[in-house]
Motif scaffolding. Sequence first.
Motif, short mmCIF file in Angstrom:
data_model
loop_
_atom_site.label_atom_id
_atom_site.label_comp_id
_atom_site.label_asym_id
_atom_site.label_seq_id
_atom_site.Cartn_x
_atom_site.Cartn_y
_atom_site.Cartn_z
N ALA A 77 0.83 -1.20 0.00
CA ALA A 77 0.00 0.00 0.00
C ALA A 77 0.86 1.26 0.00
N SER A 78 1.98 1.23 0.72
CA SER A 78 2.88 2.40 0.76
C SER A 78 3.43 2.71 -0.62
N ALA A 79 3.75 1.67 -1.39
CA ALA A 79 4.26 1.88 -2.74
C ALA A 79 3.19 2.54 -3.62
N GLN A 120 0.65 4.33 -2.60
CA GLN A 120 0.40 5.70 -2.12
C GLN A 120 1.47 6.66 -2.63
N ALA A 121 2.67 6.13 -2.88
CA ALA A 121 3.75 6.96 -3.41
C ALA A 121 3.70 7.04 -4.93
N GLY A 122 2.66 6.46 -5.52
CA GLY A 122 2.52 6.50 -6.96
C GLY A 122 3.40 5.53 -7.71
N ARG A 123 3.84 4.47 -7.03
CA ARG A 123 4.73 3.49 -7.64
C ARG A 123 4.00 2.17 -7.85
N PRO A 124 4.34 1.43 -8.88
CA PRO A 124 3.72 0.11 -9.07
C PRO A 124 4.26 -0.88 -8.06
N VAL A 125 3.53 -1.96 -7.85
CA VAL A 125 3.95 -3.00 -6.92
C VAL A 125 3.41 -4.33 -7.42
N TRP A 126 4.15 -5.38 -7.17
CA TRP A 126 3.70 -6.73 -7.52
C TRP A 126 3.49 -7.54 -6.24
N LEU A 174 2.97 -14.83 1.30
CA LEU A 174 2.90 -13.60 0.50
C LEU A 174 4.28 -12.99 0.30
N TRP A 175 4.39 -12.24 -0.80
CA TRP A 175 5.61 -11.50 -1.12
C TRP A 175 5.19 -10.27 -1.93
N ALA A 176 5.75 -9.14 -1.62
CA ALA A 176 5.46 -7.91 -2.37
C ALA A 176 6.77 -7.25 -2.76
N TRP A 177 6.80 -6.66 -3.97
CA TRP A 177 8.00 -5.97 -4.44
C TRP A 177 7.62 -4.71 -5.20
N SER A 178 8.34 -3.65 -4.89
CA SER A 178 8.21 -2.38 -5.59
C SER A 178 9.60 -1.93 -6.03
N PRO A 179 9.74 -1.34 -7.23
CA PRO A 179 11.06 -0.89 -7.68
C PRO A 179 11.71 0.11 -6.74
N THR A 180 10.90 0.88 -6.02
CA THR A 180 11.46 1.92 -5.15
C THR A 180 11.58 1.49 -3.69
N LEU A 181 10.65 0.67 -3.20
CA LEU A 181 10.65 0.29 -1.79
C LEU A 181 11.23 -1.09 -1.55
N GLY A 182 11.54 -1.83 -2.61
CA GLY A 182 12.09 -3.16 -2.40
C GLY A 182 11.02 -4.18 -2.09
N MET A 183 11.40 -5.25 -1.38
CA MET A 183 10.46 -6.35 -1.18
C MET A 183 10.20 -6.60 0.29
N ALA A 184 9.07 -7.27 0.54
CA ALA A 184 8.68 -7.71 1.88
C ALA A 184 8.05 -9.08 1.75
N GLY A 185 8.31 -9.94 2.73
CA GLY A 185 7.74 -11.28 2.68
C GLY A 185 8.66 -12.26 1.98
N SER A 186 8.16 -13.47 1.75
CA SER A 186 8.97 -14.52 1.17
C SER A 186 8.10 -15.57 0.51
N LEU A 187 8.59 -16.10 -0.60
CA LEU A 187 7.89 -17.17 -1.32
C LEU A 187 8.65 -18.49 -1.24
N GLN A 205 14.78 -10.44 -11.20
CA GLN A 205 15.45 -10.25 -12.49
C GLN A 205 14.44 -10.11 -13.62
N ARG A 206 13.43 -10.95 -13.61
CA ARG A 206 12.44 -10.93 -14.69
C ARG A 206 11.54 -9.68 -14.59
N LEU A 207 11.22 -9.26 -13.38
CA LEU A 207 10.42 -8.04 -13.22
C LEU A 207 11.20 -6.82 -13.69
N GLN A 208 12.47 -6.76 -13.33
CA GLN A 208 13.28 -5.62 -13.72
C GLN A 208 13.52 -5.57 -15.23
N GLN A 209 13.41 -6.73 -15.88
CA GLN A 209 13.52 -6.79 -17.33
C GLN A 209 12.19 -6.55 -18.03
#
Length: 319
Positions: A17-19, A21-27, A45-58, A69-73
Amino acid sequence: MAQEFYPADATILRHAASALQAGRPVWLGTVLATYGSSPRPPGSLWAWSPTLGMAGSLSGGCVEEDLLQRLQQGQFGNSPARLSFGVSHEEQQRYRLPCGGVLDILLEPLTSADLTHLLQMCWLLEERLPFVREHTGEHYRLTEPQPGEALLSLHKQGFRRVFQPQWQLLLVGAGEVARQLAQLAQPAGFEVTLCDHREAFLQGFDVPGVHIARCQPDQLIARQFQDKQCAIVTLAHDPRLDDLALLEAFNTTAYYLGAMGSLRTSASRRQRLQELGISAAQLQRLHAPVGLDIGSKTPYEIALSILVHLLQQRPQTHS
């Protein structure tokens, strides 16, 4: 081996949600199914944003590295993607999934249109209200869980993921056992609160992440520690504090009630509680002496015995 700490669902959802709210995409990634041995169970659960990084684990790290790597590509588009890892022997070696494990994951791209949905989920968890996130294709809705429903269940159109409030642990009475237990319990998934109105005992109690409540324990229990995701442990060695907490704790549905003390102290406590109106049936809920009998002597050993018993008794409703 270092202990791994997996953040609570609320932490991961707030991260996403923070990502937004900052106008950034998140997966948002969800483990849908595992076959064979897997480091993380279905529903993780796992969440990743290009600016805030990731939280959780899969998976514990290897699958996440590949996803990053695939998301960044830019390999994933704007639609949810269902991915499998470890299907072939080559993938099992590449991702280091143990015992031939296979992992199915749903990866969802979230945008600003999903912010209200995420904030509602965060609010429900903060209010300690269980709910289900039902996913059907590209749509989802929040509903009430069914009695005894599994953490995650698959159906033809998608899946249902049950969300429960975070486990809460209330420690009554500051001291070295409380300090050690507060430190141990947080990586095990408990949100820890210490209650003590005695300033002399609270002085110097500075365990990071622990909520300090300077009040009488019965008032705090009545307000905040009522549901089945709670454990209440008294450690004060003062009947005026411990008994007060336990009298109110018996009115709750907390899954664990414990009191520290010797066999003689525990027998005296049970007698006092019965004289104060607690029935023999209610007293069956009380673990006293608290913890598993491992011959513990030091504060750390006592705290460890309590934590292991808390985990052993904890209902298996979610990861």
